[in-house]
Design a protein around this motif. Structure first.
Motif, PDB file in Angstrom:
ATOM      1  N   SER A 334       0.828  -1.212   0.000  1.00  0.00           N
ATOM      2  CA  SER A 334       0.000   0.000   0.000  1.00  0.00           C
ATOM      3  C   SER A 334       0.858   1.257   0.000  1.00  0.00           C
ATOM      4  N   ILE A 335       1.903   1.282   0.829  1.00  0.00           N
ATOM      5  CA  ILE A 335       2.753   2.470   0.894  1.00  0.00           C
ATOM      6  C   ILE A 335       3.553   2.622  -0.397  1.00  0.00           C
ATOM      7  N   LYS A 336       3.975   1.508  -0.993  1.00  0.00           N
ATOM      8  CA  LYS A 336       4.684   1.583  -2.270  1.00  0.00           C
ATOM      9  C   LYS A 336       3.774   2.142  -3.353  1.00  0.00           C
ATOM     10  N   GLY A 337       2.534   1.632  -3.421  1.00  0.00           N
ATOM     11  CA  GLY A 337       1.599   2.119  -4.438  1.00  0.00           C
ATOM     12  C   GLY A 337       1.270   3.586  -4.255  1.00  0.00           C
ATOM     13  N   THR A 338       1.089   4.002  -2.985  1.00  0.00           N
ATOM     14  CA  THR A 338       0.797   5.414  -2.717  1.00  0.00           C
ATOM     15  C   THR A 338       1.935   6.309  -3.152  1.00  0.00           C
ATOM     16  N   LEU A 339       3.157   5.898  -2.853  1.00  0.00           N
ATOM     17  CA  LEU A 339       4.326   6.698  -3.224  1.00  0.00           C
ATOM     18  C   LEU A 339       4.437   6.840  -4.736  1.00  0.00           C
ATOM     19  N   ILE A 340       4.292   5.753  -5.462  1.00  0.00           N
ATOM     20  CA  ILE A 340       4.413   5.800  -6.923  1.00  0.00           C
ATOM     21  C   ILE A 340       3.299   6.619  -7.540  1.00  0.00           C
ATOM     22  N   GLU A 341       2.075   6.417  -7.066  1.00  0.00           N
ATOM     23  CA  GLU A 341       0.941   7.158  -7.622  1.00  0.00           C
ATOM     24  C   GLU A 341       1.091   8.659  -7.412  1.00  0.00           C
ATOM     25  N   GLU A 342       1.472   9.057  -6.204  1.00  0.00           N
ATOM     26  CA  GLU A 342       1.574  10.494  -5.932  1.00  0.00           C
ATOM     27  C   GLU A 342       2.764  11.120  -6.659  1.00  0.00           C
ATOM     28  N   MET A 343       3.839  10.363  -6.863  1.00  0.00           N
ATOM     29  CA  MET A 343       4.943  10.882  -7.665  1.00  0.00           C
ATOM     30  C   MET A 343       4.487  11.145  -9.098  1.00  0.00           C
ATOM     31  N   ILE A 344       3.742  10.211  -9.663  1.00  0.00           N
ATOM     32  CA  ILE A 344       3.282  10.368 -11.044  1.00  0.00           C
ATOM     33  C   ILE A 344       2.292  11.523 -11.159  1.00  0.00           C
ATOM     34  N   VAL A 345       1.315  11.583 -10.233  1.00  0.00           N
ATOM     35  CA  VAL A 345       0.300  12.638 -10.292  1.00  0.00           C
ATOM     36  C   VAL A 345       0.921  14.009 -10.111  1.00  0.00           C
TER      37      VAL A 345
END
Length: 426
Positions: A334-345
């Motif tokens: 979950s924390i990995k997905g959140t980090l990647i998503e927010e970096m992209i957005v």
């Protein structure tokens, strides 16, 4: 102060980049070495003293065991308070220490005090320390899947083979067995026959105990060979118990079978363990030692299970019913997905509004660097990666993104105004 720091950073870009790279490398190392668990350990720093005195009422246990132990354990250093609980045949003492106290130092001090108060307790009551685990140390539950096998045999395999093997795994404090029947020889006395032969219950107990023993003799040498003499007297069957003599009546021995019936049965139980409504099951609970890495301990236990499974009876296998590693992996993912998503957005937002790739690159570098520094602090304060700490990091990522977008956009606008359209980025 902030202006001086910014000016210093602009004048020493290479130094700033080296420091950032060093912090990022340290952070990656901290991520790999940080203890991982699903549930934060909020339990008190305590040592449990357990005393078993079966067959006694709670009030008698309170007067004879709990009260003497509580009053004598209160004087230990760094103790906040002592709690005592009495129930049928059992006494529990909870010694709560200060949060900064080392748990193994505390266990040593409690053990020292128990050695001095042992004479105040009944002869057949021996206080023991509980496992060096915490309230959230139950990391894995399993059952033994053995269709058609007797529950007593399953419990014997669990107690005398599986339990000892899993307790050798590094980081495991205890493997608590549950379910099934613990085999024992049970004597059912006939009060009328005891009266007829003028015998008492303690006489029967003493006779059985005296005949369930081994004795050693001397060593003698014969033809330059040394021989050790001993007698083998352990009871191995119900028939041997039945033939134990208790006393003599008119030159005729009175044996156990004359006053009691002997049978192999299971120990009395206060409850059963039912699995999914399909019937009783036998298994164990793996308790993690204080301060260990839950993810690593679970992985080691599963590896050990594969080795132990080779020695199980034919048709028996492990069935894991609770595994905390699943929740741990979900939290990490979950924390990995959140980090990647927010970096992209965040990068897309900057690109769409500023059309400036270097500003987007600043945000993409800032997010993983901030998270890496966060793990350095987690290791420094001894905080594990759990649901609470990872959720805090996930929430902080949003704050970092907002801050990064505002600061980058503000810097971009001021630089654009200062250069009046000139290619300042070069």
């Amino acid at each position: 102060m902030i202006e001086k720091l910014i000016s210093f950073s602009l004048r020493n870009r290479v130094m700033v980049l080296l420091i950032a790279a060093s912090l990022f490398g340290w952070g990656v190392y901290s991520v790999q070495t940080n203890k991982v668990d699903a549930i934060p350990d909020l339990s008190e720093n305590q040592v449990i003293v357990f005393t078993e005195w079966m067959g006694r009422s709670p009030q008698l246990v309170e007067d004879q065991i709990t009260y003497p132990l509580v009053t004598n354990l209160q004087g230990l250093p760094e103790v906040k308070y002592v709690r005592g609980t009495s129930m049928f045949g059992m006494s529990f003492i909870y010694i709560i220490f200060e949060d900064e106290t080392d748990v193994y130092w505390a266990r040593t001090r409690v053990l020292e005090r128990l050695n001095s108060v042992g004479n105040m307790l009944p002869e057949d009551a021996t206080p023991t320390l509980g496992p060096d685990g915490t309230g959230v140390g139950h990391i894995l539950w399993y059952t033994l899947d053995a269709p058609g096998m007797d529950l007593g045999e399953q419990r014997a395999v669990q107690d005398w083979y599986v339990k000892f093997a899993l307790q050798n795994v590094e980081g495991v404090s205890e493997v608590a067995s549950f379910g099934g029947f613990q085999k024992q020889y049970q004597l059912t006395l006939d009060p009328n026959k005891l009266t007829y032969y003028n015998l008492s219950v303690p006489q029967v107990i003493q006779a059985v105990r005296a005949n369930n023993n081994e004795a050693g003799g001397r060593k003698f040498e014969l033809s330059d060979i040394g021989y050790i003499i001993k007698t083998t007297g352990y009871l191995e069957s119900a028939e041997e118990i039945e033939n134990i003599p208790i006393t003599t009546s008119n030159t005729i021995p009175v044996r156990v079978r004359d006053v009691a019936s002997v049978q192999m049965t299971g120990e009395s139980r206060l409850g059963i363990f039912d699995l999914n409504g399909e019937g009783e099951a036998v298994g164990g609970i793996v308790v993690m030692r204080y301060g260990e890495n839950a993810e690593e301990v679970i992985a080691n236990v599963k590896v050990k299970m594969k080795e132990v499974a080779k020695g199980l009876p034919e048709g028996m296998k492990f069935n894991i019913v609770y595994d905390r590693s699943g929740l741990i992996n979900e939290s990490i993912d979950s924390i990995k997905g959140t980090l990647i998503e927010e970096m992209i957005v965040a990068s897309l937002v900057v690109l769409l509004f500023l059309f400036h790739w270097r500003s987007a690159l600043v945000i993409m570098i800032q997010l993983p660097l901030s998270v890496a520094i966060g793990f350095i602090l987690l290791n420094a304060f001894g905080i594990s990666s759990n649901i609470m700490s990872l959720t805090g990091i996930a929430l902080s990522i949003g704050v970092i993104v907002d801050d990064a977008i505002v600061m980058v956009e503000n810097a971009y606008r001021h630089l654009a105004d200062a250069t009046k359209g000139k290619p300042w980025e070069d």
